[in-house]
Design an enzyme around this catalytic site. Structure first.
Site, PDB file in Angstrom:
ATOM      1  N   HIS A 167       0.831  -1.208   0.000  1.00 27.08           N
ATOM      2  CA  HIS A 167       0.000   0.000   0.000  1.00 27.08           C
ATOM      3  C   HIS A 167       0.862   1.252   0.000  1.00 27.08           C
ATOM      4  O   HIS A 167       0.401   2.327   0.366  1.00 27.08           O
ATOM      5  CB  HIS A 167      -0.915   0.007   1.231  1.00 27.08           C
ATOM      6  CG  HIS A 167      -1.708  -1.238   1.404  1.00 27.08           C
ATOM      7  ND1 HIS A 167      -2.606  -1.660   0.459  1.00 27.08           N
ATOM      8  CD2 HIS A 167      -1.730  -2.176   2.391  1.00 27.08           C
ATOM      9  CE1 HIS A 167      -3.162  -2.803   0.861  1.00 27.08           C
ATOM     10  NE2 HIS A 167      -2.636  -3.141   2.023  1.00 27.08           N
ATOM     11  N   HIS A 182      -7.096  -4.597  -0.844  1.00 31.51           N
ATOM     12  CA  HIS A 182      -6.448  -5.866  -1.168  1.00 31.51           C
ATOM     13  C   HIS A 182      -7.195  -6.551  -2.302  1.00 31.51           C
ATOM     14  O   HIS A 182      -7.097  -7.753  -2.493  1.00 31.51           O
ATOM     15  CB  HIS A 182      -6.437  -6.797   0.040  1.00 31.51           C
ATOM     16  CG  HIS A 182      -5.929  -6.153   1.276  1.00 31.51           C
ATOM     17  ND1 HIS A 182      -6.754  -5.527   2.175  1.00 31.51           N
ATOM     18  CD2 HIS A 182      -4.669  -6.001   1.740  1.00 31.51           C
ATOM     19  CE1 HIS A 182      -6.027  -5.035   3.163  1.00 31.51           C
ATOM     20  NE2 HIS A 182      -4.759  -5.292   2.922  1.00 31.51           N
TER      21      HIS A 182
END
Lengths: 360, 360
Positions: B62, B224
């Protein structure tokens, strides 16, 4: 309007640039003014009296370059063309009139045939209005000479570094002659190479700019997807990074010829410059750039290996820039730029800047 | 090691995180220290005496969150897990010991089951060493409740804003109780929604995390690649942006229950909080985030339309953040976060910060 289906966050392709520039204006109204007819972006406090004004521009699709670098300590104006298309002379001319603070204008021009030609015409127009203008061409891509859109080397990553360094020098009071000399030097000291894992989709086409296999990559690619040195099977990070870094470090002396304005002769003259190869003991700014779609995490992997290769070859990385700064829309891939530094270059690299995409 | 072929700038998947963190350390040695056994990143001058230390962490992939936000004015430490995998309690525990300056530690925890559980264990371990610790859960994703990895809402974009705002307040001398209250408030005031155009490839799998058609997009997706609200045919920028923005603005009151530490009772207690919906007249920070592969130019298009939708609904955008800050590797797509502000929040949003990925 008809619905255009492509995997991009856009409305009709005809409106992409306008809507994106509107968003930019809304987001950064404290730093910039976006002008829409024709398109150009100026720093909020332009013209800055007595300061040489820096202008750059080129096709859109490479954001944040150049519009994201307009502001204190970098550019006074940027001229965005349509995507992957040179801006027009009237954009550059209007920008020059808007930002000239009486000390003249330096146009930073990436070496693409259309950009070079249009910035020349714009310089002539501005000069006719009594504005002092110089054009310096950036041509740092060691991968290929004479590509799809270029005679000689293409202008790529060094452009970002030039805009920061010359922006700092202009802020510090450099006159047009001194600033032009610094700009030339930074270009001569900078070398870049890029690579791509995927293609990108321009809104006007709606399909990938070029085809590339699922297990292939392209080394030496240009920022418009122009073919590079070779198409080959996917390799490891270490192999790719070593190849690019060594390509830069081992690049031999390069002699360029560009037109610049002679204020003595009052005409365009051809100027020849040769840049010397890197040498053991050089200190550099290392710029690891995402082509757009490659995440910053992978750039850190590249930086790690690049630093090792530099060390092995006696090159010391003293500053760095890592991220998506000169992109090709959503293309996956990266480029490496090494810029030899001296005290003058480092001083202005470290100087403050306040723009939408770069702050120090 | 065997050659792994995938379209990523990596060597062997087992070494990805280590090599990327090595690159990060090399690139930002002036701002951070990267620790390798176990992995955690601390600000260069940690521990800062008398200041509450802010720690966050989560699965890698991320970036720049969270490691890129370590530094003055934001986080004291970040704990990166393997890609899309929660960090372990020992990472968080070691980080807490390294950065506690005597005023305690605030763990900012995104609401994923593994993260929540491990940060609880880490808090217990640190507390046994005499460190004051509080955990505040961030759960701002209005798209879905009870997703693949979460009970309740997921923690997404508001996390970035929390790290900046609470980082500013910690720097200004807030004690642990006051800082925890601010963190809770920012979470209650923030709402997000994301969407994806493409999937992403994790090095461990080597293939796309999920399949999505050439003419499809997913609204309400998680960071995700967890499924969202719906899979549908590609729409225009305006339609997509309106749907996401209205989804946020019209989201009703939400009641959450989380465990927090009671310093009075000396035990974990369940705390219930309800956040109120947006109302006409609210001022907000608008955060338009790239999932990684979407270029910033397209984010400006999103920002342009989002601003229009906000205006129509009486919501005033007073600050913004636009770029790839909380990503899903190279996934194409974006998220929007709106955070209602008051004077306290704005003050610390505007405060200085000096980290690898955010400077003010």
């Amino acid at each position: 309007m008809e619905r255009i289906i492509m995997k991009k966050l856009i409305n009709h392709p005809d409106n992409v640039l306008k809507e994106q520039l509107q968003g930019m204006q809304l987001a950064h109204a404290d730093l910039i003014n976006v002008h829409f007819d024709p398109y150009y972006i100026t720093r909020k406090d332009a013209p800055v009296k007595g300061k040489v004004a820096l202008i750059s521009g080129g096709g859109s699709g490479h954001e944040p370059m150049h519009g994201g670098f307009v502001g204190k300590g970098m550019l006074d104006a940027a001229c965005p063309g349509e995507i992957f298309t040179s801006p027009t002379p009237d954009q550059m001319y209007e920008a020059a009139k808007a930002v000239d603070g009486g000390a003249g204008v330096l146009n930073i021009v990436k070496n693409y045939t259309g950009d070079v030609m249009n910035f020349e015409m714009a310089a002539d127009l501005a000069r006719a209005d009594g504005i002092k203008v110089q054009n310096i061409i950036i041509d740092d891509d060691v991968a290929v000479k004479d590509s799809l859109y270029t005679a000689g080397r293409r202008g790529v990553g060094t452009t970002v570094l030039v805009e920061k360094i010359c922006g700092g020098a202009a802020e510090a009071g450099y006159d047009l002659e001194k600033l032009s000399a610094l700009c030339r030097k930074v270009n001569q000291y900078g070398r870049s190479m890029g690579m791509a894992l995927t293609s990108c989709i321009t809104p006007a086409n709606g399909s990938p700019s070029f085809e590339i296999g699922d297990d292939e990559m392209e080394i030496g690619i240009g920022i418009h997807g122009e073919p590079g040195i070779k198409r080959e099977k996917m390799k490891s990070l270490d192999e790719i990074t070593e190849e690019m870094t060594m390509g830069i470090i081992e690049d031999p002396a390069y002699t360029r010829k560009h037109k610049e304005w002679s204020f003595e002769k009052d005409e365009w003259i051809e100027v020849e410059q040769t840049d010397e190869p890197f040498q053991k003991g050089d200190s550099v700014i290392a710029f690891v750039n995402s082509m757009g779609g490659t995440p910053v995490s992978e750039l850190y992997g590249v930086y790690n290996k690049m630093n090792e290769v530099c060390e092995k070859n006696g090159i010391k990385v003293v500053r760095n820039l890592i991220g998506p700064y000169i992109t090709s829309l959503e293309m996956q891939g990266c480029s490496i730029t090494l810029l030899k530094v001296d005290d003058e270059i480092l001083k202005f690299w470290d100087a403050p800047a306040l723009t939408p995409a770069f702050r120090r």
